[in-house]
Write a protein that holds these residues in place. Structure first.
Motif, PDB file in Angstrom:
ATOM      1  N   MET A   1       0.849  -1.206   0.000  1.00  0.00           N
ATOM      2  CA  MET A   1       0.000   0.000   0.000  1.00  0.00           C
ATOM      3  C   MET A   1       0.883   1.254   0.000  1.00  0.00           C
ATOM      4  SD  MET A   1      -3.362   0.358  -0.018  1.00  0.00           S
ATOM      5  CE  MET A   1      -3.899   1.646   1.112  1.00  0.00           C
ATOM      6  N   THR A   2       0.539   2.158  -0.879  1.00  0.00           N
ATOM      7  CA  THR A   2       1.240   3.437  -0.910  1.00  0.00           C
ATOM      8  C   THR A   2       0.697   4.320   0.208  1.00  0.00           C
ATOM      9  OG1 THR A   2       1.221   3.210  -3.301  1.00  0.00           O
ATOM     10  CG2 THR A   2       1.860   5.344  -2.441  1.00  0.00           C
ATOM     11  N   LYS A   3       1.594   4.945   0.888  1.00  0.00           N
ATOM     12  CA  LYS A   3       1.168   5.834   1.961  1.00  0.00           C
ATOM     13  C   LYS A   3       0.772   7.191   1.356  1.00  0.00           C
ATOM     14  CE  LYS A   3       2.365   7.587   6.413  1.00  0.00           C
ATOM     15  NZ  LYS A   3       3.276   8.478   7.078  1.00  0.00           N
ATOM     16  N   LEU A   4      -0.486   7.553   1.590  1.00  0.00           N
ATOM     17  CA  LEU A   4      -0.952   8.828   1.041  1.00  0.00           C
ATOM     18  C   LEU A   4      -0.463   9.985   1.910  1.00  0.00           C
ATOM     19  CD1 LEU A   4      -4.598   8.009  -0.086  1.00  0.00           C
ATOM     20  CD2 LEU A   4      -2.561   8.226  -1.517  1.00  0.00           C
ATOM     21  N   CYS A   5      -0.259  11.115   1.259  1.00  0.00           N
ATOM     22  CA  CYS A   5       0.323  12.257   1.959  1.00  0.00           C
ATOM     23  C   CYS A   5      -0.594  12.768   3.073  1.00  0.00           C
ATOM     24  CB  CYS A   5       0.651  13.383   0.995  1.00  0.00           C
ATOM     25  SG  CYS A   5       1.777  14.566   1.753  1.00  0.00           S
ATOM     26  N   LEU A   6       0.040  13.180   4.151  1.00  0.00           N
ATOM     27  CA  LEU A   6      -0.685  13.690   5.313  1.00  0.00           C
ATOM     28  C   LEU A   6      -1.397  15.006   5.012  1.00  0.00           C
ATOM     29  CD1 LEU A   6       2.141  13.067   7.922  1.00  0.00           C
ATOM     30  CD2 LEU A   6       0.070  11.702   7.634  1.00  0.00           C
ATOM     31  N   CYS A   7      -1.048  15.661   3.894  1.00  0.00           N
ATOM     32  CA  CYS A   7      -1.660  16.953   3.579  1.00  0.00           C
ATOM     33  C   CYS A   7      -3.004  16.798   2.878  1.00  0.00           C
ATOM     34  CB  CYS A   7      -0.721  17.813   2.750  1.00  0.00           C
ATOM     35  SG  CYS A   7      -0.655  17.347   1.012  1.00  0.00           S
ATOM     36  N   ASP A   8      -3.477  15.564   2.741  1.00  0.00           N
ATOM     37  CA  ASP A   8      -4.798  15.314   2.143  1.00  0.00           C
ATOM     38  C   ASP A   8      -4.867  15.592   0.647  1.00  0.00           C
ATOM     39  OD1 ASP A   8      -6.146  14.234   4.226  1.00  0.00           O
ATOM     40  OD2 ASP A   8      -7.325  16.014   4.719  1.00  0.00           O
ATOM     41  N   SER A   9      -3.708  15.583  -0.028  1.00  0.00           N
ATOM     42  CA  SER A   9      -3.700  15.845  -1.466  1.00  0.00           C
ATOM     43  C   SER A   9      -4.189  14.640  -2.259  1.00  0.00           C
ATOM     44  CB  SER A   9      -2.282  16.196  -1.929  1.00  0.00           C
ATOM     45  OG  SER A   9      -1.417  15.090  -1.680  1.00  0.00           O
ATOM     46  N   GLY A  10      -4.158  13.456  -1.612  1.00  0.00           N
ATOM     47  CA  GLY A  10      -4.524  12.232  -2.321  1.00  0.00           C
ATOM     48  C   GLY A  10      -3.353  11.655  -3.101  1.00  0.00           C
ATOM     49  N   GLN A  11      -2.204  12.325  -3.029  1.00  0.00           N
ATOM     50  CA  GLN A  11      -0.990  11.863  -3.713  1.00  0.00           C
ATOM     51  C   GLN A  11      -0.157  11.021  -2.744  1.00  0.00           C
ATOM     52  OE1 GLN A  11      -0.376  12.746  -6.995  1.00  0.00           O
ATOM     53  NE2 GLN A  11      -2.400  13.718  -6.844  1.00  0.00           N
ATOM     54  N   PRO A  12       0.668  10.108  -3.310  1.00  0.00           N
ATOM     55  CA  PRO A  12       1.582   9.376  -2.422  1.00  0.00           C
ATOM     56  C   PRO A  12       2.504  10.367  -1.684  1.00  0.00           C
ATOM     57  CG  PRO A  12       1.578   8.426  -4.629  1.00  0.00           C
ATOM     58  CD  PRO A  12       0.817   9.712  -4.715  1.00  0.00           C
ATOM     59  N   MET A  13       2.737  10.080  -0.428  1.00  0.00           N
ATOM     60  CA  MET A  13       3.565  10.971   0.398  1.00  0.00           C
ATOM     61  C   MET A  13       4.927  11.249  -0.238  1.00  0.00           C
ATOM     62  SD  MET A  13       3.530  11.740   4.106  1.00  0.00           S
ATOM     63  CE  MET A  13       4.685  12.850   4.916  1.00  0.00           C
ATOM     64  N   LYS A  14       5.539  10.206  -0.816  1.00  0.00           N
ATOM     65  CA  LYS A  14       6.890  10.403  -1.340  1.00  0.00           C
ATOM     66  C   LYS A  14       6.920  11.238  -2.628  1.00  0.00           C
ATOM     67  CE  LYS A  14       7.609   5.863  -3.614  1.00  0.00           C
ATOM     68  NZ  LYS A  14       6.224   5.390  -3.662  1.00  0.00           N
ATOM     69  N   GLU A  15       5.747  11.390  -3.247  1.00  0.00           N
ATOM     70  CA  GLU A  15       5.688  12.243  -4.436  1.00  0.00           C
ATOM     71  C   GLU A  15       5.062  13.597  -4.104  1.00  0.00           C
ATOM     72  OE1 GLU A  15       3.617  10.074  -7.511  1.00  0.00           O
ATOM     73  OE2 GLU A  15       4.872   8.319  -7.106  1.00  0.00           O
ATOM     74  N   CYS A  16       4.747  13.800  -2.821  1.00  0.00           N
ATOM     75  CA  CYS A  16       4.101  15.052  -2.429  1.00  0.00           C
ATOM     76  C   CYS A  16       5.011  15.795  -1.449  1.00  0.00           C
ATOM     77  CB  CYS A  16       2.727  14.733  -1.843  1.00  0.00           C
ATOM     78  SG  CYS A  16       1.667  16.176  -1.629  1.00  0.00           S
ATOM     79  N   CYS A  17       4.717  15.746  -0.186  1.00  0.00           N
ATOM     80  CA  CYS A  17       5.455  16.579   0.783  1.00  0.00           C
ATOM     81  C   CYS A  17       6.729  15.963   1.336  1.00  0.00           C
ATOM     82  CB  CYS A  17       4.530  16.960   1.937  1.00  0.00           C
ATOM     83  SG  CYS A  17       3.121  17.960   1.396  1.00  0.00           S
TER      84      CYS A  17
END
Ligand SMILES: [Zn+2]
Length: 135
Positions: A1-17
């Motif tokens: 499972m990909t971890k979704l970003c904590l900022c609620d963007s719906g993007q994977p955390m590692k590709e977001c924040c």
């Protein structure tokens, strides 16, 4: 499972924040900086909050107070309403939700101002547009 970003963007955390929080990359817009600062609050990472605050106003931050507040708060969501950029200035309007112990969920509605210095975006200050307890 990909971890979704904590900022609620719906993007994977590692590709977001994540690259911003780890210092690998710099946010290239006010909204990306704002999102990563929300994650820092979720993670209680006050160093990130300090380092991404405008050096001109950094000394005004109450780090201890912020830390104590963030340690107690449970962050429950972020909604970016709008953002804009004009040269080296930027603005982001958002709603952040959190729960303090024993309280109903609070919706914090803020207009944050950002400033770019030497190519790096910093949080400058915020104006609270509303803070309401949901029941
Ligand atoms: Zn994110």
């Amino acid at each position: 499972m990909t971890k979704l970003c904590l900022c609620d963007s719906g993007q994977p955390m590692k590709e977001c924040c994540e690259p911003f929080l780890s210092g690998k990359e710099m946010p290239t817009s006010p909204v990306l900086l704002m999102r990563s600062r929300y994650c820092a609050f979720v993670l209680k990472n006050m160093d990130y909050i300090y380092n991404t605050t405008d050096p001109q106003v950094r000394h005004q931050i109450d780090l201890k107070g912020n830390q104590e507040w963030a340690d107690k708060a449970e962050f429950t969501g972020l909604e970016v309403i709008k953002s804009s950029e004009d040269g080296n200035k930027g603005m982001v309007e958002f709603k952040a939700k959190f729960i303090m112990p024993g309280e109903a969920e609070t919706v914090h509605h803020e207009l944050s101002k950002f400033r770019r210095q030497a190519g790096v975006w910093y949080f400058r200050d915020g104006r609270i547009l509303g803070e309401t307890l949901k029941d």
